[in-house]
Write an enzyme that holds these catalytic residues in place. Structure first.
Site, mmCIF file in Angstrom:
data_model
loop_
_atom_site.group_PDB
_atom_site.id
_atom_site.type_symbol
_atom_site.label_atom_id
_atom_site.label_comp_id
_atom_site.label_asym_id
_atom_site.label_seq_id
_atom_site.Cartn_x
_atom_site.Cartn_y
_atom_site.Cartn_z
ATOM 1 N N SER A 20 0.809 -1.229 0.000
ATOM 2 C CA SER A 20 0.000 0.000 0.000
ATOM 3 C C SER A 20 0.836 1.271 0.000
ATOM 4 O O SER A 20 0.269 2.364 -0.069
ATOM 5 C CB SER A 20 -0.927 -0.004 1.217
ATOM 6 O OG SER A 20 -0.174 -0.007 2.421
ATOM 7 N N LYS A 63 -6.213 3.594 9.087
ATOM 8 C CA LYS A 63 -5.367 4.586 8.424
ATOM 9 C C LYS A 63 -5.992 5.976 8.495
ATOM 10 O O LYS A 63 -5.275 6.984 8.619
ATOM 11 C CB LYS A 63 -5.137 4.182 6.973
ATOM 12 C CG LYS A 63 -4.288 2.916 6.834
ATOM 13 C CD LYS A 63 -4.107 2.509 5.383
ATOM 14 C CE LYS A 63 -3.245 1.252 5.276
ATOM 15 N NZ LYS A 63 -3.054 0.814 3.875
#
Length: 1108
Positions: free
Chosen positions: A986, A1029
């Site tokens: 990611s 996140k």
């Protein structure tokens, strides 16, 4: 002159070498021997050694034989006249008409062994050679000297007129040199046999030579070191100086050990060691050999006294039937230098010079001696009654010897007491060395008294044990009788019948399935026919106990109230909307159907977010019984499936135990840490969970111990895990996943105010005290001390604040007045504290009076005055928890070119991940472009670095063709916090942005955080953990988050409080990301960014080439 013997006893002795002491007891015990000197009178010998017998017989009966009841009393020494008269009388009695010339020669002297032929020696491996040259009742065939013997011991010989003058050999009264044998543990006392083992080859050979020569005499001395084990005395200080002069009566080879000999010693008298003679010195000093006559004596059985002169020196005893004759002066002079142990000089043995120990004269009628003798006799008789080890010897000696002549021979009594006592080595040696009879008796009495005390103690212990055993047996007998009487009267049934009735009553209350009922009937019939003492009885009883304690068909009444469930869940937990909604859905289905099937829920999230505690709240909301067990580190399948009943101590698995504890078929079972389950040699527990957590299979779960199908479809299983990566895929597929993200600041604030702060205040003893923790202080704790996703660390910090407050209050008020110990302690506590003050034992040791030092309620809580007020705010928070851990929300207040903020997911929640890129050296036309990466990057993240580098070069070449930065740039890419391992795809978008920012010389727009997997074509792919996140981006102060468009649904599901003050930007391609992070970029400036540096480098290179 030969003494009269019993023919029947003699014949039996010859036929049975291992004769018992009873045969010897039938023979007269008056023994005579003739000294080697013609002038010595005939003396009466006592305590003769036994005849040759097997080793086990010698060791077993040596002591009993010495004191046989048939032993005659000793006679005083005879003078010459009486000796002659007695010899004549015995000659007359020895020659009747029926036995005149056919009477066999008897030998009952000291020693009195029996010789065997060479064939017999080879047969039993024994060497019996004491007095071998003397002849007598030998089993060896021989016709020399007019003697005829049979090989079987029953031979007869014809006596001649010269035989009447022959005499038996005697023990020498003086033996100046003797071979020393060291003893261990115990000394030898005169008159008591001792079997020793000789391992030294030289000593073995020397003993064999001595037996052949008819000189079987050694000195036995006790070694001072009780752990020493040797056969030669190397130093005179190794042994005590007083020992015993011993005769070797027989020797035997030890079976299974070569060159090892077992010798039986008979001690005659005490001797004192004066000098240790080494074999070499003895060999040099002796140059003369024995006269020829002695060599003839070693091979000749019997010779006439007129044919051979006497060649022995006084003290050199050689078994012979010759009458001592007068030798010439010449022969005596030749033998004057001859020693009886001269033949031992060729052996490496220890020779010593020894002299006889003379006892001090004493008065037998002394009252002290008579009292000591009487006391020793009484103690010996008492020991004989209590100690079976020496009972036969002591009783025989006490009844035969002591009663008759104990006042006449107290020295022998002291030797007897020391010989049978189990005293210390030094004590026994002191008795042996004592020359004063009174002192010897005193020491012997002390030793035998110790044995008597030990015997008393042993007898007491034996009686106590026997009494307890008899008491238990009596109680058992009476109990059985009482049980039988009650059974006959119908008052009480047998224990087995009661068990059967109890199990049947349990089974009648349960709704057992048909298959289970069939198994129950079979097992109950088996139990009825088994004996209670049988091992199978307990196994069957335990199985029936488990079978009837499972709640077959028993369910708890569930509460399907939606409002009640929401109220209970909100009381215990703040937030967790996904979990609460799933439980409410579960309740709604049950409300409509009237029943619900069991479900398998798995809550995944970082530590400290309430996964385990929510399970108990769900059980309380549904009114279900709650059972929790952890499978973290579990490696044994038997914990899930149970053990086989064939194993000792077998038990069912944890699920069956949960049903027994909850007593309902529909409990809530929380399986904690399912992601940390292990695997061992006992099997794979994760595979065993497949059947347990499968809704299609757990309606007939089969436990190894129960061996009957159990319906677990009504059980609500709730599992917890920190991550799904370590959960096996088949097991993960069977569970319904509910992800729990970390808490944001406002959620933590609410949890701290509603739950954590009140609990910590009560646990610190400040429940009713005016101690307040302000919101500003809580916010400071959350932002500067506890940034993790969960609230576990926040709870610790709040508890620390209240503990510090309690300490401050106690110190300010003082312990002498308001908070004194007297007010806190109860009366029981004061008594226990006083007892503890008396105890001086170490704290790690449990005191003997621990019951007096403990009490149930030692203290009570103290009430603080109302004047106490404590307020903790943002300003004084440092006094309680120290300086802040996180001083800034961002790593960079203003990011330079080449730095971009990414987002990462961790087990503790989300975290901001910065990516830094720098130019290692100045651009040069001759430099080689390269990329190096650091920061503890794992393989997947390293691949993302390579992909981002390739895409950045392609993007720059496509959109900014004039910028040739990557053609010559040597770049270093780094991710901070190198101690933390980093992996995952990611970070691709963030790495590409960092590289392009360095190439364009532009910083990334402040407030942007990004995440997404990047392909080489610029496509942005889906990622996980968007909630965590997002929380991390908000905590880091980001105002925009860029994420893949495929995660847009996850963004929409996020609570509004998490998305507050942050903007979400979904993207499909990296070009959209570029426009967001580099708005209003000047393309012309970007194309000409590095032209001046590259042009100067080219001009310099051109000038260098012209100069060359």
């Amino acid at each position: 002159m030969l003494c009269r013997q019993n023919l029947q006893w003699k014949t039996a002795l010859r036929r049975a070498p291992g004769h018992s002491s009873s045969l010897r007891a039938n023979a007269p015990k008056t023994l005579y021997a003739l000294s080697t000197s013609a002038t010595l009178p005939i003396t009466r010998l006592r305590s003769p050694p036994s005849r040759l017998r097997p080793a086990n017989s010698v060791l077993a009966t040596s002591r009993n034989f010495s004191f046989s009841p048939t032993r005659r009393k000793e006679k005083p020494p005879l003078d010459d006249a009486s000796e002659t008269k007695e010899q004549e009388n015995e000659e007359k009695q020895d020659t009747p008409a029926a036995k005149s010339e056919d009477e066999p020669t008897a030998r009952d002297d000291i020693p009195d062994p029996i010789l065997k032929s060479e064939s017999e020696v080879a047969a039993d491996g024994k060497i019996n050679a004491a007095g071998s040259s003397a002849g007598g009742d030998s089993g060896s065939p021989s016709n020399e000297g007019g003697i005829t013997t049979g090989s079987g011991g029953g031979g007869r010989r014809r006596k001649t007129s010269s035989d009447r003058s022959l005499s038996k050999p005697t023990v020498p009264e003086v033996y100046p040199q003797v071979m020393a044998i060291p003893l261990a543990k115990r000394p030898l006392f005169p008159g008591w046999y001792k079997a020793i083992t000789i391992k030294n080859p030289d000593v073995v050979a020397a003993i064999q030579e001595m037996m052949k020569r008819g000189q079987p005499y050694v000195g036995a001395f006790l070694m001072k070191d009780d752990s020493a084990d040797k056969d030669v005395v190397d130093d005179i200080n190794e042994v005590y100086d007083v020992g015993t002069f011993c005769q070797i009566t027989s020797i035997y080879p030890v079976q299974g050990e070569e060159k090892t000999l077992q010798a039986v010693l008979y001690p005659h008298r005490r001797i004192r060691l004066s000098e240790l003679i080494s074999p070499k010195a003895s060999n040099q000093a002796i140059n003369l050999q024995a006269p020829e006559g002695e060599q003839q004596q070693q091979h000749t059985s019997v010779e006439s006294s007129s044919d051979k002169p006497d060649q022995e020196k006084k003290g050199d005893v050689v078994a012979s039937f010759e009458e001592p004759s007068v030798t010439s002066d010449t022969s005596r002079q030749q033998a004057s230098s001859y020693e009886p142990t001269s033949f031992l000089s060729k052996f490496a043995v220890s020779l010593v010079s020894a002299s006889n120990v003379t006892e001090e004269s004493f008065d037998k009628s002394s009252p002290v001696i008579r009292a000591l003798v009487s006391e020793i006799v009484n103690v010996i008789r008492e020991i004989a009654l209590m100690n079976p080890l020496f009972r036969d010897q002591i009783q025989t000696f006490a009844t035969t010897q002591i009663a008759g002549n104990m006042p006449d021979d107290p020295a022998r009594l002291s030797d007897f007491a020391a010989a049978v006592a189990q005293g210390e080595m030094k004590e026994l040696q002191e008795i042996l060395a004592a020359t004063n009879v009174e002192q010897r008796l005193s020491k012997a009495l002390m030793v035998i008294k110790k044995d008597f005390m030990n015997a008393q103690l042993q007898s007491k212990i034996a009686k106590d044990v026997e009494g307890r055993i008899h008491k238990r047996q009596r109680e058992y007998f009476l109990q059985e009788q009482l049980r039988g009487i009650r059974r006959e009267l119908g008052i009480e049934s047998d224990g087995k019948d009661k068990l059967v009735e109890k199990f049947k009553e349990r089974a009648d209350k349960l709704a057992m399935p048909e298959a289970v009922r069939k198994v129950f009937d079979e097992e109950i019939n088996k139990l009825a026919h088994l004996e209670p003492a049988a091992s199978e009885f307990n196994v069957t009883r335990n199985y029936l106990d488990w079978l009837t304690q499972i709640p077959w068909g028993q369910r708890s009444a569930e509460n399907f109230g939606i409002l009640n469930a929401r109220k209970v869940l909100d009381e215990d937990h703040h937030g967790l909307k996904d979990v609460k909604d799933r439980i409410l859905e579960f309740i709604a289905v049950g409300k409509l159907r009237g029943t619900v099937e069991g479900k398998i829920l798995c809550m995944v999230g970082p530590p400290g977010v309430g996964k385990t505690s929510i399970g108990k709240s769900i059980a309380r909301a549904l009114n279900r019984q709650y059972y929790r067990f952890s499978v973290g580190g579990l490696t044994d399948v038997a914990e899930i499936k149970g053990h086989r009943r064939t194993y000792v101590g077998a038990l069912p698995g944890r699920i069956i135990q949960a049903l027994k504890k909850c007593q309902t078929e529909n409990p809530l079972v929380l399986i904690d840490e399912v992601d940390k389950i292990g695997r061992g040699h006992q099997g794979d527990p994760a595979s065993a969970l497949l059947e347990l957590l499968d809704p299609e299979q757990n309606n007939s779960f089969l436990d190894h111990y129960m061996d009957v199908p159990v319906d677990l479809s009504k059980v609500l299983f709730v599992c917890t895990a920190n991550m799904t990566d370590t959960i096996p895929r088949p097991l993960l597929d069977r569970m319904e996943m509910i992800e729990l993200s970390g808490y944001v600041s406002d959620e933590k604030m609410a949890i701290a105010e509603r739950y954590l702060s009140p609990q910590a205040k009560e646990m610190s003893g400040l429940k009713d005290v005016d101690v307040s923790l302000d919101q500003d202080a809580l916010a400071e704790l959350i932002n500067k001390y506890c940034r993790e996703s969960g609230v576990r660390n926040l709870k610790k910090q709040i508890e620390k604040v209240y503990r510090k407050s309690a300490l401050k209050i106690v110190q300010d008020l003082g312990e002498e007045t308001v908070l004194s110990e007297d007010k806190a302690l109860t009366e029981e506590g004061k008594q226990a504290q006083a007892e503890s003050a008396k105890d001086s034992s170490d704290v790690k040791d449990t005191p003997d009076n621990i019951e007096a030092e403990t009490t149930e309620t030692p203290r009570v809580a103290l009430q603080l005055p109302d004047s106490v007020h404590v307020s903790i705010g943002k300003d004084n928070l440092k006094d309680y928890v120290g300086p802040p851990i996180f001083t800034s929300d961002r790593l960079y207040e203003s990011t330079p070119p080449g730095v971009a903020m990414g987002l990462a997911w961790t087990q503790m929640g989300g975290a901001a991940l910065y990516v830094e890129s720098v130019l290692e050296s100045a651009l040069s036309s001759s430099s080689t472009p390269s990329l190096s990466s650091t920061g503890n990057l794992q393989p997947v993240m390293k691949e993302s670095t390579t992909i981002a580098y390739s895409f950045a070069k392609a993007h720059l070449a496509r959109h900014f063709a004039g910028n040739r930065f990557f053609e010559r740039a040597k770049i270093h890419l780094h991710c901070p916090e190198g101690a933390v391992q980093k992996d995952g795809p990611s970070a691709g978008v963030t790495m590409a942005t960092s590289l392009l920012s360095l190439a364009l010389g532009r910083q990334v727009w402040e407030g942007v955080a990004m995440t997404g997997e990047l392909t080489v074509t610029g496509k942005v792919l889906r990622i996980g953990g968007l909630r965590e996140k997002t929380v991390a981006a908000r905590r880091a102060g980001a105002s925009m988050i860029v994420f893949p468009r495929e995660n847009e649904s996850d963004w929409l599901e996020l609570p509004e409080n998490i998305k507050q003050d942050i903007e979400g930007k979904p993207v499909d391609w990296y070009s959209e990301v570029f426009d967001l992070v580099f708005p209003d970029i000047d393309h012309e400036q970007a194309n000409n960014m590095w032209k001046e540096q590259l042009k100067k480098v080219k001009d310099e290179d051109r000038r260098k080439g012209e100069d060359d």
